[in-house]
Each structure stands twice: as C-alpha cells, then as structure tokens.
Design a protein around this motif. Structure first.
Motif: not given
Lengths: 211, 940
Positions: A152, A200, A202-211, B1, B3, B15, B43, B51
């Motif tokens: 994180i 927003k 959290r959304s971006l972190l979700a995208a980054m952490l699951s990438a 992997m 981004l 977004y 992503g 979210a």
C-alpha cells in the motif's frame, strides 16, 4: 536545490525518513518546528519528523503494555494521544492542531511501514527465539498484513505522483486514522470533497493493488 | 504487472469521466477502456469491483491490526515474556480499513430522495429502513434497502440497470413492488420497495389453523407470484417464510428479491455465483436451499420451485422435510443432497400421533397432495415441475379433484401421453428447430404426425370403448393396468403390462383385443420402438382375423407395412400397401374404415420416404374425401390437410400449401380446437410458410398465437414456436422483444443442455444483434453460432448459410470488407443449392450489394442487388407484395444512391416501400429507410 523547496512539506517528509532519524537535535517545541517546516526552513521538516516519530512510537509502546494487554492500537488513537500529550507538555499549541494532524499522518505512515518492514526482515531471518510462542504464532499467521502495508505504501507513492491530493487523503485517513471532518479541516476543503477523493483514491488503489 | 504511472493517470481520468458522465459518456469511456488495453481494462474493472463493495473482503487490512502485531513483535524482542502474547485478536476487528465505512444510519438521515424513519432489519446483505420521500412527492412509506454488496462492478453496470428495470416491471399483486432504485451522492445504492406489514406465512397458517386445502389455496398465490417473476426472467433464490408475509387482509406478499438474478445473464451468473458462494456462509438460509444451491451449481427456475416446495411442506406439516444426522451446516447439506423427504402426510402422522385433527389432515393430504409436494422436492431439477406455474396448476387440480399432472407413470393412458410429450420435446422439437432456424418452410410433418397420432390414439381408444359391448370390461382394463402395475415405473413397463392384460382379459373378445393392440402399437411407433411395435401388430392382426373384421385386418396389415417401411423394407412395404389397397378396394365397401386407414398409411409411407409427392397428394386427398366430417374425425382430417399442405410446400407450391394450412386451421378454430397442441403445430407450419412467402406480418400474428400457447403452458422457450416468433419480431424491427425472447430461448436451451437448440438460438440471437447493429455482439454470436453449428448439422444444411450471412454482416459492420465478401459469397452459394431455403439468398445478396458498395465496387454491388430482385421475383407465390422483393429493391435503391443515380434509387425505393409496408409494416427499419430514400432530394 533542496527537495524541501520544491515539494510540499508533507511530501518531503515522506522521503526516506531513516536518513533523518539519527539526527539527535535537541527538542524544539513542535509548534515551532511546524511553523519552521511550513516556512520551508531547512532541516525543520527533518527535525519535526524525528520528534513526531519518536513520540508516536513511544505512545504505541506505552499502549501496548498497558495492563499487560494491548489496548486500541489504531492510528486514530495514537495520533490523538500524541497530540494531547504534546499539548499538555506545551510543545504544541492548540491552534496548530490542523497542521499537526497533517504532519502526524505522514509520520504515522512511516512508523507503520517501518514496523512492517522490520517485521518482514525479522521473518526472513530475525531472532525470534525469545518471543512467547503464541506471539510468534499469531505474528506468523498474520504476516501477509505486512506485505500489504508495504505494498500500500508503495502504491501510495505512485499515486502521489499522479494525484497528490488523493494520496494525502489516504495517508491521513488510513495511516493517520483521521476522521473525514479532521481531514477536511486540515486540507481546507469540504467534507464532501474528502469523501469523493477517498472513494476515488480507494478505486485507484484497488486497480493498482490488483494489477 | 504493476500499472505504469501513465496508465494510472489514464485510469484517474477515466474514473472522473465515468463518475460525472451520462450513459452515452459512459459508453465512450467503456470504449476507451477497451482501447487502452488489458491492464487498464482490468484496473478499471477492479476500481469498481472493490471500491463500491463496502463490507466484503477488505481491500486492505485493518491498519491497527498490522500495527498491533508489529508492536507486539517489537515488544517481544525487547521485553520477552511481558504478556505480549495475551492480546485479544478481536479488539481490532473494527479497525480502519481501506474498504471500511459501513455507514451508520440514523432516523432523519437522507438517502437519495428518501428520509429514514426507523431500522427494520439487517443482515448479511445490508440494512433495511422504513423510509419516506423527503421531497414530498409521495406520502407512502417504503422499505429502503441499502445493500452492502451490490452489483456495481462496472462490467455489470448496464445489466444492473436492466435488472432494476425488470424488477420494476414485476407487477403482481403478491409481489412487493419495487418503487425506485438508485445510488445516492455518497455512492450508496438503494432500493425502495413496497412496505408490507404482515406476518410470515408459517405463523399465519399456524395462527389461523388453516386446513391443507386452505393452505394450498393461499400458497398457490405465492407460487403464482414466483411464476410471474419467472416469466420476467427473474429467479428469486431466497424463498423462505420470512420473505413471504401475509397481511391483515390475508393477502400474501413475496418480498426480497435481494439476491434474485436474471436468468439469461451469463456474466452475472458467474458474478452471482461468487456472490452466492460468499454469502452462503451467512445470508443464504440453508433450510430452504435447493440441492443445486448447496452444490453451488447454476440455478434455474427449478431452484425456486424446490424452495417453494419446502415452504409448502412446512406449512402443511409444521416441519421441514429433512432429519439431518447432526446440527451442523454440513449435516443439513448432506441431508438436502441425499435424504428423500418423507411424505407430508406421514410426517404429520409421525409428529402428532393420536391427534384427530392432524389425522384428518393427513388423510386429506395422502395421495395427490403428497405427490405434488414431493415432485417439487425432487433432487434432480429436471424432475421437478418445469415451472412454478406448473406447480400452481397441479395444486389447483388437486383442489378441483382433477387428476394431477405429477403422476406421469401412474397409468397407461398417461404413460403414453408422457412419452409422446417427451419425444416431441427431444426429437421432433429438434427436427423442427433445424428447419425453422433458416426459416425454411419444410413444415414440421413429423411434429404434426406425432401430435396427430396421439390424438388419434386417444380418439381410437374412446371409439374402442364405445364399440365394446362390455364397457365394464374396458373400465376394468384401465383400472387393472393402473393398480396391478404398481411396480412398473417406466412407460415401457406399463405398456408391457398393458399388453399382458389385454391378452388375459380379452382372450374371448377379439375385436376389443385387436383395437387395444393397435393402440399399443401406435404408442410404440410414436416412441420409435418399431421392433416392439411389429410384434404387437402381428398380435393385432391375429386378433383381427379371429374377429373376422375385414376393416381391422386391413388396418393391422397396412400398419404393419407402414411400420416395415420405417424399418427399411421400402420396396416390400410399398408393394404390400399397394396390394392391400387394391385387394380391399374390390372386396370391401367404398366406405370401409380399413381402406381409408390404408390410404393414410400409404401417404405417410411415401411422405416419409420424401419422394413421390404426387402419390402422397393423391392418397391423402382421397383419404380426406372418404372421411365423414364429424367431430370424431376432426384430428384425422386436419392431420391430412397438414400433410397435403406440407407436400405442396415441399414441391414449391406455396399458394396451395398456405391455403391448405389455412383450411386446417379454420377447421380447428371452428371446433374450438385451435388452441390445443395440434392447433399450435398447424399454426407453426402456416406461420413458417407465410414467412417464406414474404408475408411477414401475417406470419407474425399467427406465430404470436403459437408463442402464447407455449408461454402459457410454461414450455421451454427454446421451442421452435418461440424462436420462430422471435425471429419474425426481428424481421419487423421489434428488436428488443426479439432479443429478450432469444436470450430466454438460449437460456432454456442451455439449461436443458440441448446443443442443437443452443446452436439455433445462438444463430438467431446473433441475427438480431446484427440487425440492431450491435457490432461486438453480432460478431461474437455469429462466430459462436458457426462453431456450434459445425457440430450439430451437416455441412450442407441451410442454417449454415444463415449463420454465415450473419457473420458476413458482422464483418461488414467491423469494416472488414474482404472477409465480408468471402463469407457472404459462401452463404449465397449455399442458399442457391438449398432447395427449401433458396429465397433466403436475397439476404446474402443484399448484404453483398451493401459490402461491394461500401468498397466502391458499384458494378458488383448492382449485380448482386439485381440478382436479389430477380430471385424475389421468382418467388412471389401469387402474392402481390413480399418482404423479399421489398428487401431486394431496397438493396438496389441503396446501391443506386451510392452510385449517385438518384432517380433510379428513388424509383427502386418507392417500389420497395409498397412491398415493405405490406409485409413488414411501416415501422420496420427497412420500411422507414425505404421511405426516406424514396423521398430523398436529387443530388445534382
């Protein structure tokens, strides 16, 4: 050019705190340090960090051993307790509350990440022999947490490069444990903006952490 | 992997646009997301998957836990044994997490346009508050449900909107209405539902001490509410007493479609499956869960039927049906999967021995009510009632003392019916489907015949019974078969039992014996058991000879010959039929029943060989003229008319074929038989013939009746009648209706695991998507359809040309002109050599004309358009207007316009308008386009 002049103090604080930790500056009042840091006085940020870092850890350790069992260890409690303590010691003026929370969140983040890193290092060969067995068990069971915290932290670095304000909201909310209202006050925006930013982020972190 | 920063920046931008944009802006965002590549797309999906999921698996760990553990470790190192291990792990459960914010609610708080009044309940799925409109628009109170887990995954966002609409369309007096749904400014999704005050149905029934009949009466309304949802493609999945409230007036209300899902929704199915898995630990009440829910298998309407069955069981007996070994969840799961529930009446007796009231109730239930409930509770979904409606209907029959449908194996008469119905569904259905999928008018002879045979057999039986001197004996036969064959569970066994009984009971009544044996043979033939049939037919012939009935002997011999023809002895069978007929023409009177029967046998024989249409026409017409027009012969006459119609159509004579079908239908309608199965089948044939002749609107209106019958009876939507109807809806431009029916057809076909039906439904769903110009779906489905068909039909089957045409149009929409031409040329060639489907070549030619025109190849474009016009001209079948001519002329008009020959274009368009208005109506897209072109200003 000093990095402190080009970056906001909050961001500057984030740069490798370990460098500054050894600086054994005599305690200056936190209020003064905040003012100096806000005015980009050289090394004021480092000193402020150092002071807060020690204080936060001290509070954390103190709480850990209260009554032989851990009380609430949330960042919210630690940051607020540290604040109360510094105000009581007249290190900090109540009017500096807003700035304090901003800095404290950044430092809290370092405290947490450092602890997680230390534990990861320990797990990879540290001496744990003298630790009570159930502690070891518990710690090893929960070990993925440390990876997460470090991840994180890294993601937040990247987010700060793209959306500094969002990163700051996450830092204050997640690592600093501040309420939406406190964040809104500290950042001088409306609570609704904070809520939107938080979603927003959290959304971006979700995208980054699951990438 | 990970981004890249650029990708992150892109996501941030997307977004914002997604959040602030309207539907069309969101479409644009979606396209960009796709264009940005897999990393960004993934992503983007993740952003919305996590979210907005407020309490599901935490995105990030509670920070305080990480801290506490870190501190513990640090303390342990510096201060070993200082109580560091005695930490209560639960103390941090409510720590801050990145996905926290389970919002606290309080009265007066606003959610969207609603103001909260008081909390009604909470569960794993979310919280429900009593609320009212804050803007004063309505004074009514609503139950405001705020799900914690919501389908806001962006991939499902569009479907979510649709699902909401469908839920909103569930208008049924016994379903709590969905008033409103939305997302408030803090992204909290909410649903406003009718607020029902009442008590759970179990408590109501107990408090009122309802008798089994009254309970069934009440519960029928609940089942019908579920059935209504099913017709809207919604399954409930969480039926339990606490979701069925009975209000003060005694009206039941079905609540909580919280985990309901759309039946036809592939994507949401997988998403739902995960959701269900996740929730099964807490939200899903296992007590009413179906075996497939326990197994996490895909769910259909049968799952709801099962849950309804459990509730009814509990209402009738006060208990649920299983006795798990232990009290764990696992034990109950095991019981649901393995235990056979005891009969409700037994359950009641066991529970309350000595209670006279429950003894009475148990007697009331024993038999049919037991059977109905247990049928709903079968482990295999396919063995349950096919639909909730069928369940309700059987309860109604029980209340009306009519025989219930849940006993397919209970009697010989029903055994026959059941088998035929199955056969209809399995083989004939598939056969018609095959023909229908290309819209080819090879009318379903086989279907008509089997339906016909069924009715004939019934009528023959009635006649046989009438003819019996000893009617007591026939009643005794039926009773004996019913009672003495209790060990027989399959219809084959029942038939064997019946044969044995016939020989035993009617040893000295050869006429009755012969007739009954001919009936049994008919049933065997309809089951394609030609070998067994021939044995019984031999016996029937012997019986007929003993009875010295020339009619019966002729009937038996001709049926034997007909049956031998099916078994491959073509030459002998044909010769034998000719011999018998000429022999009996001399020896038996002109009115003889046997001769008529033989003529029909010969017509069927030739028709099944697919040759000698003149012979079929002659025999069928002669037989038809010999049959007295009385009610008892109605089905035979309409059958022969259908046979004539089909024979005409197969030889390209649409005019006479359509006429013959119309007469058959008129005859059925006049005698009130138009709505039964035979009427449906004739209607289907007429509809297809009209469609082939370009009379689309009339074909549609006739198909609608067939569809309504199929829908009313709760049959599978993968049936030809439905697919044909959906296909015609598309042709006249009613795309949305077509699309939803085909989605349902596809679903039904998949549920029944009928690969051929799946392939055909896919072909048609693809055609509808192509007609709607939904590029991606058109491409996906037409590609899939071709792949599926390869395994289902031979290479020369015309449906392949149809699928290729769709695929070609997909290429055209994608701008892949070279591939489009290749595909369409292939389709065009196949149509030309497919005798029944030649007219469909117009579709391939029109598409080719359009493709060539887009490529600027005007000569080729014009050539194809003119070929289409020529083909349509050859196929007017005596009608003044046809869809085919309309489409061909429109294609020509478009080519000429592209070639800047405005006058020619307008002329072609004007002619096209007349054809299209008459065949498709004024609202079809083609009609609109043709009218526009005909009025387009000259481009000088």
């Amino acid at each position: 050019m000093s990095m402190h002049t080009s970056l906001s103090p909050q961001v500057a604080l984030r740069f490798d705190p370990s460098q500054h930790r050894q600086c054994m500056t005599p305690i200056t009042s936190v209020t003064e340090l905040i003012k100096a840091a806000d005015n980009n006085v050289p090394r004021a940020v480092n000193k402020l960090f150092d002071v807060l870092y020690k204080d936060l850890r001290r509070v954390a350790n103190a709480r850990l051993h209260a009554n032989g069992r851990a009380a609430d260890m949330s960042p919210t409690v630690l940051v607020h307790e540290t604040y109360e303590r510094l105000v009581q010691l007249q290190e900090l003026r109540v009017s500096d509350r807003k700035q304090f929370f901003t800095y404290a969140s950044t430092v809290m983040r370092s405290v947490i990440v450092d602890m997680a890193r230390a534990r990861l290092a320990d797990r990879r060969g540290g001496g744990v022999a003298d630790i009570p067995i159930n502690t070891v068990l518990e710690a090893s069971l929960a070990s993925p947490l440390d990876d997460s915290v470090v991840q994180i932290n890294d993601a937040l670095e990247q987010l700060a490069a793209v959306e500094p304000r969002l990163a700051q909201v996450v830092e204050m909310r997640y690592f600093g444990g501040l309420s939406m209202q406190e964040i809104a006050e500290a950042m001088d925006v409306t609570e609704r903006t904070v809520a939107r930013d938080w979603t927003k982020a959290r959304s971006l972190l979700a995208a980054m952490l699951s990438a | 992997m990970a981004l890249t920063t650029d990708q992150l920046r892109n996501l941030s931008r997307l977004y914002d646009r997604w959040q602030s944009g309207d539907a069309s802006a969101r479409d644009a965002v979606q396209r960009e997301v796709y264009a940005a590549g897999a990393d960004v797309a993934r992503g983007f999906a993740q952003m919305f998957a996590h979210a907005h999921t407020e309490s599901a698996a935490p995105l990030l760990p509670p920070i305080s836990q990480a801290m506490r553990e870190a501190a513990v470790l640090a303390a342990g190192k510096s201060n070993a044994g200082n109580g560091g291990g005695a930490i209560n792990a639960n103390s941090t459960r409510f720590g801050t997490t990145l996905s926290d914010e389970v919002p606290s609610r309080e009265p007066g708080q606003r959610i969207g346009p609603y103001r909260l009044i008081k909390e009604l309940g909470r569960g794993g799925m979310g919280v429900v508050w009593l609320a009212e409109r804050a803007d004063g628009q309505h004074s009514r109170q609503v139950a405001l449900k705020m799900p914690l887990v919501e389908n806001l995954n962006w991939l499902l966002a569009a479907r979510f909107a649709r699902e909401r609409n469908i839920l909103a369309s569930l208008e049924h007096p016994s379903i709590a209405r969905l008033y409103d749904a939305g997302v408030d400014e803090k992204t909290q999704p909410y649903i406003a539902i009718e607020y029902v005050q009442g008590q759970p149905i179990t408590e109501f029934v107990k408090a009122k001490r309802l008798k089994p009949e009254a309970t069934a009466q009440l519960f029928i309304r609940v089942i019908e509410a579920v059935a209504h949802a099913h017709t809207q493609l919604v399954i409930h999945r969480d039926i339990k007493p606490s979701n069925i409230l009975v209000d003060a007036k005694g009206e039941p209300h079905l609540l909580d479609f919280g985990i309901a899902k759309l039946l036809d929704d592939e994507e949401s199915q997988s998403a739902d499956a995960t959701q269900l898995t996740r929730l099964s630990g807490r939200a899903l009440t296992l007590d009413y869960a179906s075996p497939e829910q326990v197994n996490n298998a895909s769910l259909g309407t049968a799952s709801d039927v099962y849950s309804l069955g459990i509730v009814l069981y509990e209402l009738l007996t006060g208990r649920r049906p299983y006795n798990p070994k232990g009290s764990t969840r696992r034990d109950l799961e095991q019981a649901i999967l393995d235990q056979d529930p005891s009969k409700p009446s037994d359950q009641l007796l066991m529970a309350n021995t000595g209670d006279s009231e429950s003894g009475k109730s148990a007697r009331r239930m024993r038999g049919d009510l037991d059977t109905v409930v247990l049928k709903a509770l079968r482990k295999d979904p396919k063995q349950r009632y096919a639909t909730a409606q069928a369940f309700a209907d059987d309860l109604k029959r029980y209340l009306a003392y009519e025989p219930i449908a849940a006993k397919p194996d209970a009697g010989w008469y029903r055994a026959g019916r059941f088998v035929r119905r199955n056969r209809w569904a399995v083989s004939t259905g598939a056969a018609i489907f095959l023909l229908l999928a290309v819209g080819v008018v090879v009318v379903s002879l086989q279907a008509v015949r089997i339906e016909q045979r069924r009715i004939e057999a019934e009528l023959a039986k009635v006649q046989a019974l009438e003819a019996l001197t000893d009617s007591e004996a026939s009643a005794y036969l039926l009773r004996s078969v019913l009672t003495n064959s209790s060990g027989a569970t399959t219809s084959a066994e029942l038939l064997a039992a019946a044969q044995a009984l016939i020989e035993q009971l009617y040893a000295s009544h050869p006429v009755t014996r012969a007739r009954l044996q001919l009936d049994v043979a008919d049933m065997l033939i309809s089951r394609s058991e030609f070998q067994s049939a021939s044995v019984v037919l031999e016996q029937a012939e012997q019986s007929a000879r003993q009875a010295t009935s020339a009619d019966l002997i002729a009937k038996a011999r001709c049926t034997i010959a007909e049956n031998n023809g099916r078994r491959g002895q073509l030459t002998e069978a044909g010769a034998e039929l000719n011999r018998i007929i000429s022999q009996y023409e001399e020896t038996i009177g002109a009115q003889a029943e046997g001769l008529t029967s033989c003529l029909i046998s010969r017509a069927i024989f030739h028709s099944e060989r697919g040759s000698a249409s003149a012979a079929v026409l002659a025999d069928a017409s002669l037989a038809l003229s010999r049959i007295k027009p009385r009610p008892g012969t109605l089905s035979t006459r309409t059958y022969l008319m259908s046979l004539l119609a089909e024979t005409h159509i197969q030889s390209g004579n649409f005019g006479d074929g359509i006429l013959q079908f119309r007469q058959a239908l008129a005859l059925l309608d006049a005698s009130g038989q138009g709505e039964v199965n035979l009427g449906s089948t004739v209607r289907g044939g007429l509809s297809m013939a009209l469609s082939e002749a370009g009379q689309t609107q009339e074909a549609l209106s006739i198909a609608l009746r067939s569809f309504e019958v199929a829908a009313r009876d709760g049959r599978s939507y993968s049936r030809p009648a439905v697919v044909n109807y959906a296909s015609l809806l598309r042709d006249v431009g009613r795309f949305d209706e077509s699309e939803s029916l085909l989605a349902r057809a596809l679903f039904d076909a998949k549920r029944a695991a009928e690969p051929r039906a799946i392939a055909f439904a896919t072909v048609h769903a693809g055609r509808t998507a192509c007609a709607k110009k939904i590029r991606a779906i058109c491409t996906a489905l037409s590609t899939e359809a071709l792949a599926l068909l390869q395994r289902q039909v031979g290479p020369r089957h015309p449906v392949i040309a149809t699928a290729m045409t769709a695929r070609g149009i997909a290429h055209l929409l994608d701008g892949e002109l070279v591939q489009a031409v290749a595909m369409l040329e292939d389709a065009k060639g196949r149509y030309a050599s497919a005798s029944g489907a030649r007219i469909r070549g117009v579709l391939a030619m029109s598409a080719l004309a359009e493709t060539h025109a887009s490529a600027g190849n005007m000569a080729a474009a014009r050539e194809n358009a003119l070929q289409a016009v020529a083909l349509a001209g050859q196929s007017m079948h005596g009608f003044t207007h046809s869809e085919w001519m309309g489409r061909a002329l429109l294609a020509l008009a478009r080519v000429e316009l592209a070639a800047q020959r405005g006058d020619v274009a307008r002329g072609a368009a004007a002619s096209s308008v007349a054809h299209l208005h008459a065949s498709l109506g004024e609202n079809a897209p083609e009609s609109v386009d043709a009218l526009r072109l005909s009025a387009s200003p000259s481009r000088q």
